[in-house]
Design a protein around this motif. Structure first.
Motif, PDB file in Angstrom:
ATOM      1  N   ASP A  47       0.798  -1.223   0.000  1.00 30.63           N
ATOM      2  CA  ASP A  47       0.000   0.000   0.000  1.00 30.63           C
ATOM      3  C   ASP A  47       0.837   1.282   0.000  1.00 30.63           C
ATOM      4  N   ASP A  48       2.143   1.176  -0.210  1.00 35.02           N
ATOM      5  CA  ASP A  48       3.029   2.333  -0.138  1.00 35.02           C
ATOM      6  C   ASP A  48       4.170   2.160  -1.141  1.00 35.02           C
ATOM      7  N   VAL A  49       4.437   3.174  -1.929  1.00 34.46           N
ATOM      8  CA  VAL A  49       5.490   3.077  -2.947  1.00 34.46           C
ATOM      9  C   VAL A  49       6.871   3.462  -2.409  1.00 34.46           C
ATOM     10  N   THR A  50       6.978   3.781  -1.138  1.00 37.30           N
ATOM     11  CA  THR A  50       8.248   4.192  -0.550  1.00 37.30           C
ATOM     12  C   THR A  50       9.210   3.011  -0.497  1.00 37.30           C
ATOM     13  N   PRO A  51      10.407   3.149  -1.100  1.00 34.07           N
ATOM     14  CA  PRO A  51      11.376   2.058  -1.058  1.00 34.07           C
ATOM     15  C   PRO A  51      11.953   1.886   0.343  1.00 34.07           C
ATOM     16  N   ILE A  52      12.219   0.629   0.693  1.00 36.17           N
ATOM     17  CA  ILE A  52      12.756   0.298   2.009  1.00 36.17           C
ATOM     18  C   ILE A  52      13.989  -0.577   1.830  1.00 36.17           C
ATOM     19  N   TYR A  53      15.020  -0.258   2.567  1.00 40.76           N
ATOM     20  CA  TYR A  53      16.260  -1.048   2.562  1.00 40.76           C
ATOM     21  C   TYR A  53      16.511  -1.544   3.988  1.00 40.76           C
ATOM     22  N   PRO A  54      15.864  -2.654   4.375  1.00 42.80           N
ATOM     23  CA  PRO A  54      15.935  -3.094   5.766  1.00 42.80           C
ATOM     24  C   PRO A  54      17.273  -3.696   6.183  1.00 42.80           C
ATOM     25  N   GLU A  55      18.148  -3.998   5.251  1.00 44.72           N
ATOM     26  CA  GLU A  55      19.434  -4.589   5.607  1.00 44.72           C
ATOM     27  C   GLU A  55      20.424  -3.560   6.148  1.00 44.72           C
ATOM     28  N   GLY A  56      20.220  -2.301   5.813  1.00 43.83           N
ATOM     29  CA  GLY A  56      21.142  -1.266   6.257  1.00 43.83           C
ATOM     30  C   GLY A  56      21.064  -1.032   7.748  1.00 43.83           C
ATOM     31  N   LYS A  57      22.207  -0.885   8.374  1.00 43.79           N
ATOM     32  CA  LYS A  57      22.257  -0.687   9.824  1.00 43.79           C
ATOM     33  C   LYS A  57      22.820   0.678  10.212  1.00 43.79           C
ATOM     34  N   GLU A  58      23.395   1.403   9.269  1.00 46.37           N
ATOM     35  CA  GLU A  58      24.043   2.672   9.577  1.00 46.37           C
ATOM     36  C   GLU A  58      23.043   3.814   9.780  1.00 46.37           C
ATOM     37  N   PHE A  59      21.872   3.682   9.174  1.00 46.89           N
ATOM     38  CA  PHE A  59      20.831   4.707   9.248  1.00 46.89           C
ATOM     39  C   PHE A  59      19.511   4.028   9.576  1.00 46.89           C
ATOM     40  N   THR A  60      18.524   4.816   9.951  1.00 46.17           N
ATOM     41  CA  THR A  60      17.206   4.251  10.210  1.00 46.17           C
ATOM     42  C   THR A  60      16.541   3.875   8.888  1.00 46.17           C
ATOM     43  N   GLN A  61      15.491   3.069   8.958  1.00 43.07           N
ATOM     44  CA  GLN A  61      14.772   2.711   7.725  1.00 43.07           C
ATOM     45  C   GLN A  61      14.180   3.941   7.061  1.00 43.07           C
ATOM     46  N   ARG A  62      13.696   4.866   7.847  1.00 45.52           N
ATOM     47  CA  ARG A  62      13.152   6.110   7.282  1.00 45.52           C
ATOM     48  C   ARG A  62      14.239   6.890   6.555  1.00 45.52           C
ATOM     49  N   GLU A  63      15.438   6.966   7.162  1.00 46.09           N
ATOM     50  CA  GLU A  63      16.546   7.679   6.517  1.00 46.09           C
ATOM     51  C   GLU A  63      16.961   6.971   5.230  1.00 46.09           C
ATOM     52  N   TYR A  64      17.040   5.637   5.267  1.00 41.46           N
ATOM     53  CA  TYR A  64      17.376   4.904   4.044  1.00 41.46           C
ATOM     54  C   TYR A  64      16.336   5.147   2.960  1.00 41.46           C
ATOM     55  N   SER A  65      15.073   5.205   3.317  1.00 42.70           N
ATOM     56  CA  SER A  65      14.025   5.471   2.321  1.00 42.70           C
ATOM     57  C   SER A  65      14.240   6.836   1.669  1.00 42.70           C
ATOM     58  N   LEU A  66      14.550   7.835   2.472  1.00 41.09           N
ATOM     59  CA  LEU A  66      14.814   9.176   1.927  1.00 41.09           C
ATOM     60  C   LEU A  66      16.068   9.185   1.064  1.00 41.09           C
ATOM     61  N   ILE A  67      17.106   8.491   1.507  1.00 44.29           N
ATOM     62  CA  ILE A  67      18.351   8.409   0.736  1.00 44.29           C
ATOM     63  C   ILE A  67      18.076   7.786  -0.626  1.00 44.29           C
ATOM     64  N   PHE A  81      11.308  -2.606  -9.168  1.00 47.91           N
ATOM     65  CA  PHE A  81      10.519  -3.587  -8.432  1.00 47.91           C
ATOM     66  C   PHE A  81      10.076  -4.740  -9.323  1.00 47.91           C
ATOM     67  N   ASP A  82      10.431  -4.696 -10.604  1.00 47.05           N
ATOM     68  CA  ASP A  82      10.139  -5.810 -11.507  1.00 47.05           C
ATOM     69  C   ASP A  82      11.316  -6.779 -11.590  1.00 47.05           C
ATOM     70  N   ALA A  83      12.420  -6.462 -10.889  1.00 41.78           N
ATOM     71  CA  ALA A  83      13.610  -7.305 -10.944  1.00 41.78           C
ATOM     72  C   ALA A  83      14.121  -7.605  -9.532  1.00 41.78           C
ATOM     73  N   PRO A  84      13.381  -8.434  -8.785  1.00 46.80           N
ATOM     74  CA  PRO A  84      13.846  -8.775  -7.438  1.00 46.80           C
ATOM     75  C   PRO A  84      15.095  -9.652  -7.496  1.00 46.80           C
ATOM     76  N   LEU A  85      15.911  -9.542  -6.482  1.00 46.77           N
ATOM     77  CA  LEU A  85      17.118 -10.358  -6.397  1.00 46.77           C
ATOM     78  C   LEU A  85      16.782 -11.708  -5.769  1.00 46.77           C
ATOM     79  N   LYS A  86      17.320 -12.758  -6.335  1.00 49.12           N
ATOM     80  CA  LYS A  86      17.101 -14.095  -5.777  1.00 49.12           C
ATOM     81  C   LYS A  86      17.991 -14.271  -4.555  1.00 49.12           C
TER      82      LYS A  86
END
Length: 121
Positions: A47-67, A81-86
């Motif tokens: 329900d949200d188009v905001t990208p999320i990078y949950p593996e990153g630990k240096e910044f918060t998820q919100r900061e990674y989304s903005l980055i 989003f049509d090319a997910p990594l296996k």
């Protein structure tokens, strides 16, 4: 209006003016990570188009989304989003039904090469 014509009147909003880019610490960090690993996983909620990078630990998820959004707006990365990594671990991405990948664009690669040559931090 800004001098480069690519912004909405604020050079900080696109980071690009007069042929130069303005990058913050988070953007530099993610670009350097992409220099080492050509593709990184990304996810988002259904329900949200905001990208999320949950593996990153240096910044918060919100900061990674903005980055991620800023780097994409500056055309230094592409988010697909049509090319997910296996093989992405379900631990970090289990709560996100839509998965994709992040990669440097040609411009992003050029920026990294210039940073490497000029020795910028």
């Amino acid at each position: 209006m800004s001098g480069c014509g690519n912004c909405s009147g604020d050079c900080q909003s696109c980071g690009r003016c007069g042929g130069s880019y303005v990058l913050n610490e988070g953007e530099m960090h993610l670009l350097q990570k992409l220099a080492q690993i050509p593709f990184l996983p990304v996810a988002r909620r259904a329900d949200d188009v905001t990208p999320i990078y949950p593996e990153g630990k240096e910044f918060t998820q919100r900061e990674y989304s903005l980055i991620l959004q800023c780097l994409e707006k500056k055309q230094l990365i592409s988010i697909d989003f049509d090319a997910p990594l296996k093989g992405c671990g379900d631990d970090a991405y289990g709560n996100y039904p839509i998965r994709g990948s992040i990669a440097l664009t040609a411009t992003g690669q050029q920026i990294l090469e210039l940073l490497d040559i000029q020795g910028a931090d």
